[in-house]
Design a protein around this motif. Structure first.
Motif, short mmCIF file in Angstrom:
data_model
loop_
_atom_site.label_atom_id
_atom_site.label_comp_id
_atom_site.label_asym_id
_atom_site.label_seq_id
_atom_site.Cartn_x
_atom_site.Cartn_y
_atom_site.Cartn_z
N PHE A 28 3.75 45.53 7.18
CA PHE A 28 5.07 45.32 7.75
C PHE A 28 6.14 45.69 6.72
O PHE A 28 5.93 45.54 5.50
CB PHE A 28 5.27 43.85 8.13
N GLY A 74 12.14 47.94 1.96
CA GLY A 74 11.77 48.72 3.13
C GLY A 74 12.17 50.17 3.08
O GLY A 74 11.96 50.90 4.05
N ARG A 91 18.76 45.88 10.04
CA ARG A 91 17.45 46.17 9.50
C ARG A 91 16.45 46.05 10.63
O ARG A 91 16.52 45.14 11.45
CB ARG A 91 17.09 45.22 8.35
N ARG A 92 15.52 46.95 10.65
CA ARG A 92 14.55 47.01 11.74
C ARG A 92 13.16 46.80 11.18
O ARG A 92 12.79 47.35 10.15
CB ARG A 92 14.62 48.39 12.41
N GLU A 93 12.38 45.98 11.87
CA GLU A 93 11.02 45.74 11.43
C GLU A 93 10.13 46.91 11.85
O GLU A 93 10.10 47.29 13.02
CB GLU A 93 10.49 44.44 12.02
N SER A 104 4.10 39.41 9.25
CA SER A 104 5.52 39.77 9.20
C SER A 104 6.22 38.83 8.23
O SER A 104 5.68 37.79 7.83
CB SER A 104 6.15 39.68 10.58
N ALA A 105 7.45 39.21 7.84
CA ALA A 105 8.18 38.44 6.85
C ALA A 105 8.42 37.01 7.29
O ALA A 105 8.42 36.08 6.46
CB ALA A 105 9.49 39.12 6.51
N THR A 155 7.92 47.60 15.97
CA THR A 155 7.22 46.39 16.42
C THR A 155 7.87 45.77 17.65
O THR A 155 7.24 44.95 18.34
CB THR A 155 7.17 45.35 15.30
N MET A 213 10.80 46.00 6.45
CA MET A 213 12.13 45.91 7.06
C MET A 213 12.97 47.04 6.50
O MET A 213 13.29 47.06 5.31
CB MET A 213 12.77 44.56 6.76
#
Length: 1757
Positions: free
Chosen positions: A1298, A1365, A1322-1324, A1234-1235, A1340, A1300
């Motif tokens: 992954f 994203g 923003r949604r992962e 993930s970021a 996630t 965003m």
């Protein structure tokens, strides 16, 4: 006797043609003196004859001259008194007396002697002129040694300075001071052509010219040709710089052309010595004897400091016999130009003893010189052969200048530390041991810029004890591409070693010239030219040591190994030291710019960014992000190749410590210390009297260095200070500010400012005095106005500074003169110190001057106006190119017009002209855009350039890119990547420059070796509405142009921007560097390697060879490292040097995937590896390779002292900190961080996706098989926990990623708001791709599957999110990549937040020919890269305009696969097409707009045909057939179509259909080897025509309806009676399958095309007769797929797999046109049709498009 001839000679000397004899006084005196001398000569013997003759001439001629001058004065007075009649009578009497003298033999001899005396009178009279040339020679010599400005020549007609006293003149060496300038040589050539005629001039040999013209025109004066002012202007006679070696058999035209061509870069004032012009050709004169003496020959060659130019006219003489002056000039001064075809022949025939000389005595003199200097002709021959074989570079000029600078500064050097290092011996004392073990093999002199590193190198080469030990040296210069070329470095070093080591020399001379010439890879050149010869030397040394030991043992006197090693007596015994100077200057320009910007940043900049002591700081150097992979090729050569030489080879290098992104010293340590050798590091100050030496450091023994004594500062400061202390006119200027310590960069920059300010002020004063305004800063800057050298407010000096800074290589003096800036050279700031001329090129004193001029932050108003420099250079080069083209077209090339192809100016033009024009154009268009944005206002027009130089550059760029002969020349020279690199950085393009960039990026690999015509064809295949396509069509003069492209946007380029080729195995992994400049790809199979590519140019920068399959690759450490899975291990490589830092093991089976996470501040880095062993390992990266760490492969304890500005800090390498096992039940196939690095996702063959979370670990917890401690990274303080598996895929999950994505709230909900109303949340997301051909999007946070994306027709191997994203890319086994536009919406379900996602496929990226295995986005999200099993890497636009899908159903109105057939309806208003996408489409034939999509076929559609009887809606009818074994009939409406019938019966693919002329019947041909005839109204099969012996591929109905023709795989055409359905004829002639048939409009001819690439026309008019072939039309280079006649019978059109259409005259068979436009595909053009009125041609292709062609307007031809 009356000696009339001597008086006539004196009259000629005084230029008095009306002079007459004055008496015999002087003659009697001369006669008596001559007689006395004869007696004396006879008495002393012949051995002193020459000396006595010289004395005779010197004394006698002077006496004669003095008396004759007085006599002439009396004679002139007597003439005035006596009148013209008496003078005429006296002349008559004189002539009679002369005739009487000539009657006797004795009288004739005396007259001859008198003539000789007269000639000597002339020679003496010229002593004053010789004084002038002697003075000029001294000036030239001083210029060559210290490079001052050339002295200004006195205006013509003004008197020279008084001559020195006569005794100082050595007239026997007069010829050494005579040379003809290049300007004079050109004038003389023009004069000869005018006098002799062009034909005679081009056929005469040099000997013929001498006999027939030179001796004749010089006969009266008995002088040298250069001494006749009517033929050679006095201003064109100067001391020579070059000696011209030639044979008199050479054609004189070749002699002139070769000299002028070779010295094209030299100034017009440069002079050459050419014997036929500079030697007195009259053998009976004393001057001739002097000129041809051995003493004069040697003196002449030595006086020509530029060297010897060997003129080669191979048609009449071998050049191998003309290089004897190598004896005096050495290899540096021998200049020969041989093309590749001549090299082998010349190399094999070199023999100085076979030298061809015009006179035998010349040859004797030459051989004597050779023996004197080389001991034997054999040694000389060997050296000359090496010179031809290797073409070495010279460093003598640079060394000389460095030494002069050091002397001028008064620097005192102490080389004891170097001598101690040399005495310590490397390896095993240079003996034959097999291992190097111990000792210091590398001495590195490291310091900051300008501190004297190169001066140290020069001093070493001139210091006793050091120079003897250095066998080879090479000086790298950032401004000279030749010096940076690894191949040239290897060849130059090999040449120097061969001069000193006989074994090396013998090995090299045994090589074939074509083999050496063919070397392209530096590694191959190293193996052949250095490693093998030195290994042979190593072997012989070992044998000699063994023999010595055996002898000592036999005598009972076995000594120590050291004594044995030192017992050799041959000259090749002992250590061999190689010196490489300035490794830092081999850094790529982008790296040097980064270093420059760092040095000029507010942190340090001009105030001392290097910590105040002039030393580089590795901490700052390490922050240079994303270094170019293996960008420093010289460092690569040293570490990867030269270090492999035998241990007795040692190295001295100089460098800045920040070279190679701060990795130069760690790289040297990794290379040498890991082999058990020590590395000694010194600073230049350690070698000065005030410095202290350094001890060897590093190595296995773990030595450490002593403390440094502090930096010595930038030595270049003192050189610049000398120039700064003077005013522009050379007078002493104001005092400089005192230094408070060693000079630093800021001090140097202040000096530059002072020098430029004084120069600017001086020029302002001078301009003001002349009433001229000087633009800009009038120093280094200057305005944008005016042309170079004049016009407007242009300042020539500022223009010249701009040009020098814009130039990509040092510019030649003549080039600058051609620019009109030659007169500005002496006015350059700091001339001749800061700028100087050497070897005919303009150089700068030091790299720091360029850095200062290119940095406005430090140079302020004096910053170089580089865009203007680019414009001036580009426009001049464009003009030169046009001259070259005109000269080539008129056949006058080589006669002085344009450029010789081999000249350096032409090579510069091909490589850099686009760079200059593109930079100027970009600047201009940016200014125009800024002006348009700002609107009208003061200063705006000036920003866009109001003088025309920038718009002219933009126009010149388009003109050049329109010239396919230029593009061909540039590509032939290997500059394809350079063209891309020049156009790529442009932010503002012209239409054509953008098109050419796209074309080159996608096709550069395919353009190599193509001729101009093929280049035009390739360009014509660009988008139909592109500027490049229009240019190509004009260049090809096609009679038809592509009017419209149906199936794509004809003005847009495809999504694929570049194709990178080079891998030899399947490419499975790809990654993009953090700065987006480089792409890394990894492959498996026979080619396990990681390749690093330049993203803009497609060039491969580096190849990192792996010891096992490399299935995954990623960039680490902010781009400074490359990590890859290799076999079951992880490999970490340093990007800048290409060295392996670490080899990490732990997995039990191959690593399948790698993921890297790095914190924003760079303090932490994690690497995850997934393996076929079902396990995951987490690795915490230390600082290895980032802050100078040597890594695991470098060996513990290695290090360097701070002497080089780099301190070794102990580092722990990358280590495993966690093992994640026990969760997956299958091989791990994909990983992603993930970021924020808090989560890790994994995919597996167990069909699951798992999410791992990083959490704080309890003290002492951790995996047992991981190393304890955190390695200083903090990673060990965490543990990883696995959440619930994400289930849903029904097959293997191959990949995860992954992203965003922005969440859009639903109306009335705040679910997507960030809370403050400013930005959406923003949604992962997590994406996964599977073997089940689906992509799933997961939340996630909840683990829920939000969406399933379908569309691929194969296993999905890779997924990647765009950086923002908003887009997802997927790649699959269906050979395509898809782009999905994502949307997330948020709502509230009760009290919970509900997230929903969707994805629409916006584009399908097709081009790969095998599975797509990996994807990665560029950091800006505008492009992405993919790799495939097809062994290629492709770069795509992430937002393509072409190929985008326009609706959710996946239909953009165009075909999605091959288009196999096209057909016009009867009135030409509609066009139908059939495709492999199982559809038939209808198009408006006039507008090209799609009208209808007819779906119904379940497989590919092969053929379409309109019913000719149904002309209007709704009666219009269409038939189609395909692979689904059916024929479908369609009723057509204006914008629709309905299937009215499906005709079944065929048992295989139906490949062709055709309606009868009345529209009542339909014929179909099938792969079931039959033809069926159908009743259109009832849909019944009327007949099945059997008899074909292969697939039936095509059918055609004769216009009268009486016969049907069919063709197929049986290679014949069959004619069937349409009533009886019987075969009436079998037409033979085709050599392979028949693919297409068409009847002419009158039915008398039948055309058949097929696999044999030919179209045959059969005469079928006579019934009952066997049809015969009336014409065979050749032209296609691949199989023919389609043929069609026009309705009027005039044209026959064909299309084939060569992607072209051909138009023929249907009656005569004459070819009318070849149409290019379809892109290159394997199947090419699959079908053609001609509109009924003949105004349009339609063609379809494998590229999914249909093209409509119309006749080109006359202006387009």
């Amino acid at each position: 006797m009356q000696l009339v001839d001597i008086e006539e000679a004196a009259a000629l000397i005084l230029q008095r043609p009306d002079s007459v004899p004055s008496g015999a006084t002087a003659a009697v005196a001369m006669e008596s003196q001559q007689e006395a001398l004869r007696v004396e000569i006879d008495a002393r013997g012949p051995q002193q004859e020459e000396q006595q003759e010289e004395q005779q001439a010197r004394h006698g001629v002077r006496v004669c001259l003095e008396e004759e001058v007085a006599s002439m004065a009396l004679l002139r007075a007597s003439e005035q008194a006596q009148g013209q009649e008496q003078a005429a009578a006296e002349v008559k009497t004189t002539k009679q007396a002369a005739a009487e003298v000539k009657m006797t033999e004795q009288g004739a001899a005396e007259v001859k002697t008198t003539e000789q005396a007269a000639a000597e009178v002339k020679t003496t009279e010229q002593e004053a002129a010789e004084v002038k040339t002697e003075q000029e020679a001294a000036v030239v010599e001083a210029q060559q040694q210290a490079a001052p400005p050339p002295p200004q020549r006195q205006p013509s007609g003004q008197p020279l300075q008084p001559a020195p006293p006569e005794p100082e003149i050595d007239e026997s060496l007069a010829t050494t001071r005579l040379g003809i300038t290049l300007r004079g040589l050109r004038r003389l050539r023009s004069h000869l052509i005018g006098v002799l005629g062009a034909e005679a001039f081009h056929s005469l040999s040099t000997a013929d010219l001498n006999i027939k013209w030179i001796e004749a025109v010089t006969y009266e004066r008995r002088c040298r040709l250069l001494e006749i002012p009517d033929l050679v202007d006095a201003a064109d006679v100067a001391p020579p710089s070059y000696f011209i070696s030639h044979t008199w058999k050479n054609r004189v035209c070749r002699l002139f052309e070769y000299v002028l061509g070779y010295l094209q870069d030299a100034a017009d004032s440069v002079a050459v010595w050419l014997d036929v012009l500079c030697v007195n050709q009259h053998e009976d004169t004393m001057a001739h004897r002097h000129d041809v003496s051995a003493r004069a020959f040697s003196a002449t060659v030595r006086a020509c400091s530029g060297g010897t130019i060997v003129v080669m006219d191979r048609e009449v003489c071998s050049p191998a016999t003309r290089a004897h002056t190598l004896a005096l000039h050495g290899s540096d001064g021998l200049h020969m130009r041989l093309d590749r075809s001549d090299r082998a022949a010349v190399f094999g025939t070199i023999d100085v003893e076979s030298a061809q000389c015009f006179k035998p005595e010349d040859k004797q003199m030459i051989l004597a010189q050779v023996v004197e200097h080389y001991s034997s002709p054999e040694v000389f021959n060997a050296k000359l052969r090496l010179q031809l074989l290797l073409e070495p570079l010279s460093h003598s000029l640079g060394v000389r200048r460095l030494l002069e600078r050091s002397v001028a500064m008064g620097t005192q050097w102490r080389m004891e530390p170097v001598l101690q290092w040399l005495a310590a011996r490397g390896g095993k004392g240079g003996g034959g041991g097999d291992e190097g073990g111990g000792g210091s093999r590398l001495l590195c002199v490291a310091s900051g810029a300008g501190e004297g590193k190169s001066t140290v190198s020069a001093v070493l080469l001139s210091t006793a004890g050091c120079s003897e030990a250095i066998y080879g040296a090479h000086f790298l210069r950032y401004s000279d591409a030749r010096q940076l070329d690894p191949l040239r470095i290897v060849k130059s070093l090999a040449f120097q070693l061969a001069e000193r080591l006989p074994v090396v020399r013998d090995c090299l001379l045994g090589l074939a010239v074509d083999v050496v010439d063919g070397l392209r890879d530096p590694g191959d050149a190293f193996e052949l030219l250095l490693l093998q010869p030195l290994l042979e030397l190593h072997r012989r040394r070992g044998e000699r040591q063994q023999q010595q030991q055996q002898q000592l043992s036999a005598n009972g006197e076995l000594g120590t190994a050291g004594a044995v090693a030192g017992g050799g007596t041959e000259e090749d015994d002992g250590d061999v030291v190689i010196l490489l100077d300035a490794l830092d200057e081999a850094d790529p320009r982008v790296t040097q710019r980064q270093q420059q910007q760092r040095g000029q940043s507010p942190k340090g900049g001009a105030e001392g960014s290097d910590g105040g002591d002039g030393r580089g700081d590795v901490g700052d150097a390490a922050q240079l992000s994303c270094p170019v992979a293996c960008g420093n090729q010289a460092l690569q050569l040293l570490t990867a190749h030269l270090a492999r030489l035998p241990p007795f080879v040692r190295f001295i290098v100089t460098t800045r410590p920040d070279a190679a992104a701060g990795q130069v010293l760690p790289a040297l340590l990794r290379t040498f210390a890991a082999a058990g050798c020590e590395v000694t590091v010194l600073r230049p100050s350690d070698l000065m009297e005030s410095g202290a030496g350094k001890e060897p450091v590093g190595g296995a023994a773990g030595g450490s260095g002593g403390a440094g004594s502090g930096g010595g500062g930038m030595m270049v400061y003192h050189t610049i200070a000398a120039a700064a202390a003077l005013d522009a006119d050379g007078a002493a200027g104001a005092a400089l500010p005192p230094l408070t310590g060693p000079p630093q960069q800021a001090d140097v920059y202040r000096l530059y400012t002072a020098v430029f300010a004084r120069s600017a002020e001086a020029r302002r004063r001078a301009a003001a005095g002349q009433g001229i305004a000087v633009g800009g800063a009038a120093a280094g800057g200057g305005g944008d106005g005016g042309e170079a050298g004049g016009g407007g407010d242009s300042d020539p000096v500022a223009d010249l500074v701009a040009v020098v800074m814009a130039a990509q290589e040092p510019l030649s003096h003549s080039f600058i003169q051609q620019l009109g800036l030659g007169e500005a050279i002496p006015g350059m700031p700091g001339w001749p110190t800061l700028f100087y001329i050497a070897e005919h090129h303009l150089y700068t004193v030091h790299k720091s001057l360029g850095d200062w001029l290119l940095g406005p932050a430090v140079s302020g108003p004096f910053a170089a106006q580089v865009p203007r420099g680019h414009a001036l250079l580009g426009l001049h080069l464009a003009k030169t190119w046009q001259q070259q083209r005109r000269a080539a077209g008129s056949g006058t090339a080589g006669e002085g017009e344009g450029l010789a192809v081999a000249s350096s100016s032409f090579r510069y033009l091909l490589r850099h002209i686009v760079t200059h024009l593109a930079a100027a154009t970009d600047h201009h268009l940016a200014a125009v855009a800024a002006a348009a944005t700002a609107g009208p206002g003061p200063g705006v027009s000036g920003a866009a350039d109001g003088t025309g130089v920038f718009p002219a550059a933009a126009a010149a760029l388009d003109a050049l890119l329109s010239d396919f002969s230029f593009l061909r020349a540039a590509l032939d020279a290997g500059h394809g990547a350079a063209l891309i690199a020049a156009l790529g950085p442009m932010c503002h393009h012209t239409r054509l420059s953008y098109d050419v960039l796209r074309w080159l990026r996608s096709e550069v690999y395919n353009l190599e070796g193509l001729g101009v015509g093929d280049l035009v064809i390739s360009a014509a295949r660009s988008p139909a509405h592109s500027a490049l396509c229009a240019v190509a069509l004009r260049a090809s003069a096609q009679a038809w142009r592509s009017r419209a492209v149906l199936g794509s946007d004809g003005g847009e380029w495809p999504a694929c921007e570049s194709v990178l080729k080079g891998h030899g195995g399947d490419v499975l992994g790809v990654a993009v560097s953090p700065d987006g400049r480089q792409v890394a790809s990894s492959s498996v199979g026979a080619d396990p390697v990681v390749r690093v590519w330049a993203a803009d140019t497609g060039q491969c920068h580096a190849e990192l060879r792996q010891d096992a399959d490399a299935r995954a690759v990623a960039f680490g450490a902010g781009g400074r490292e490359i990590v890859c899975g290799s076999g079951a291990g992880l490999r970490v490589w340093d990007t800048a040097t290409g060295q392996r830092l670490e080899a990490l093991e732990g997995h039990e089976r191959p690593v399948a995937c790698v993921a890297v996470w790095r914190s924003a501040d760079g303090s932490q880095q994690l690497i995850a590896t997934g393996s076929d062993d079902m396990g995951i390992r987490i690795w915490a990266a230390g600082s290895s390779g980032v802050e100078g760490g040597a890594g695991a492969d470098a060996g513990a304890g290695a290090g360097v002292s701070d002497a080089g500005g780099l301190e070794r800090r102990p580092q722990e390498g990358t280590r495993c900190v966690a093992v994640l096992a026990g969760q997956h039940r299958g091989a791990v196939t994909g990983l992603a961080f993930s970021a924020d690095g808090q989560r890790l996702a994994s995919a597996s063959r167990d069909r699951s996706v798992r999410l791992w979370s990083r959490q704080a670990a309890a003290a002492g917890s951790g995996s047992a098989d991981c190393a304890s401690g955190d390695g200083g990274t903090g990673a060990r303080l965490w543990q990883w926990q696995c959440g619930a598996p994400m289930l849903g895929h029904s097959a293997v999950v191959f990949c995860v990623a992954f992203g965003m994505a922005a969440v859009t709230p639903t109306p009335g909900s705040a679910g997507g708001s960030s809370g403050d109303g400013s930005q959406p949340r923003r949604r992962e997301l997590l994406a996964s791709g599977s073997e089940d051909q689906s992509v799933r999007l997961w939340d996630t946070t909840t683990g829920q599957c939000l969406a399933t994306l379908l569309g691929h027709n194969g296993w999905i191997r890779c997924v990647a999110f765009s950086p923002d994203g908003s887009q997802l890319a997927t790649g699959a086994d269906d050979r395509s990549a898809r782009l999905w536009e994502l949307s997330l919406s948020a709502g509230e379900s009760g009290r919970a937040l509900s997230i929903s996602a969707s994805g629409r496929c916006s584009a399908v990226l097709q081009g790969h020919t095998d599975w797509v295995r990996s994807l990665a986005y560029f950091p800006d999200g505008r492009r992405l890269v993919s790799c495939s099993r097809d062994r290629t890497v492709r770069i795509w636009s992430a937002h393509p305009q072409r190929g985008r899908l326009r609706d959710g159903a996946g239909d953009d109105g165009y075909h999605q696969s091959y288009v196999r057939s096209v057909a016009f309806n009867r009135d030409g208003s509609l066009l139908a097409s059939g495709s492999d996408d199982c559809t038939v489409r209808l198009w408006d034939a006039r507008t090209g707009e799609p009208r209808a999509r007819l779906a119904g076929h379940t497989d590919s559609v092969h053929s379409v045909a309109f019913n000719p009887a149904a002309a209007k809606f709704p009666a219009r009818q269409l038939a189609s057939s395909g692979d689904d074994r059916t024929v479908r009939l369609w009723a057509l409406g204006p914008d629709s179509g309905e299937c009215t019938a499906v005709l079944t019966g065929h048992e295989a693919c139906v490949a062709g259909v055709a309606f009868s002329p009345d529209g009542k019947r339909l014929a179909s041909g099938s792969y079931d080897c039959t033809v069926r005839v159908w009743d259109v109204a009832t849909c019944e099969c009327l007949a099945t025509l059997a008899g074909s012996e292969g697939y039936v591929t095509c059918v055609a109905w004769q216009p009268d309806g009486k016969r049907v023709a069919s063709g197929g795989f049986d290679c014949v055409v069959r004619l069937w009676d349409a009533k009886t359905y019987k075969c009436t004829a079998v037409l033979k002639g085709a050599e392979q399958y028949v693919t297409s048939l068409a009847f002419s409009a009158d039915g008398r001819a039948l055309a058949a095309g097929g696999y044999d690439t030919k179209v045959r026309v059969y005469d079928v008019a006579r019934r009952g007769a066997v049809p015969r072939v009336t014409a065979t039309l050749a032209g296609h280079t691949k199989r023919v797929h389609g043929v069609a006649y026009s309705a009027d019978g005039r044209l026959l059109v064909t299309g084939g797999a060569d992607c072209s259409l051909r138009v023929y005259d249907a009656v005569s068979g004459r070819g009318l046109a070849v149409l290019h436009g379809h892109p290159e595909f394997f199947l090419g053009v699959l079908g053609v049709a001609v509109s009924p009125d003949g105004s349009q041609i339609a063609s379809c292709s494998e590229d999914k498009s249909i093209r409509l062609w119309a006749p080109a307007a006359p202006a387009e031809h």
